[in-house]
Motif scaffolding. Structure first.
Motif: not given
Length: 178
Positions: A62-67, A87-94, A107-110
């Motif tokens: 989840y992109m907290i701040k920035g791109q 504000g965008g959310l991404n799913f990256t498979p294993h 900043f990014l939330l993982v």
């Protein structure tokens, strides 16, 4: 603020506080909690990020701040860039080679799971001239607070041999700030 497991607690994290702490300290990662099936952290961008991470766990970002420009290597070896806006959310498979690239003021939330016994993370660099595999670092990540990404970068950028392409002879420069 690190969450200690307790059945009497349900952690609430203030993301703005975690972002502020990273911005003020210059650190790259703040682990919010690390449990057998859950790992969540905030990451500050690395202006020099160029490797592709191959994670044995699915990731939700989840992109907290920035791109973020999320570079992925597809099964055919070609590279694609997925733009994740604030504000965008991404799913990256294993198993998908990916390279989350965003500036140090972003900043990014993982969220992912902790590695299981015998699993390893891989970090791969490709030649910017001919796209041949330059180098791979492999880490067994038992504690994400040890910041394995920074260790992989140090190992790679501290070695001119690792940064020199065996196919075309190009040497990837060592960026400032590593």
């Amino acid at each position: 603020m690190y969450y200690e497991r307790s059945l009497s607690k349900a952690p609430v994290i203030e993301l703005e506080e975690a972002v502020k702490e990273l911005a003020e300290t210059g650190k790259r990662v703040k682990v919010l909690w690390q449990e057998p099936d859950a790992l969540t952290f905030v990451a500050r961008g690395r202006e020099y990020r160029s490797e592709f991470h191959i994670n044995p766990s699915d990731e939700i970002m989840y992109m907290i701040k920035g791109q973020m420009n999320l570079h992925i290597r597809k099964e055919d070896g070609s590279e694609e860039i997925v733009v994740v806006p604030e504000g965008g959310l991404n799913f990256t498979p294993h198993g998908m080679p990916h390279s989350p690239r965003f500036p140090p003021d972003a900043f990014l939330l993982v969220s992912e799971r902790v590695r299981r016994e015998g699993e390893a993370d891989r970090f791969q660099w490709y030649c910017p001239s001919c796209d041949a595999l330059l180098h791979e670092e492999t880490f067994v990540v038992s504690d994400y607070r040890a910041d394995p990404v920074s260790k992989a970068y140090s190992n790679f950028f501290d070695s001119e041999e690792a940064r020199t392409c065996g196919k075309c002879g190009n040497t990837m420069p060592r960026p400032e700030g590593v």
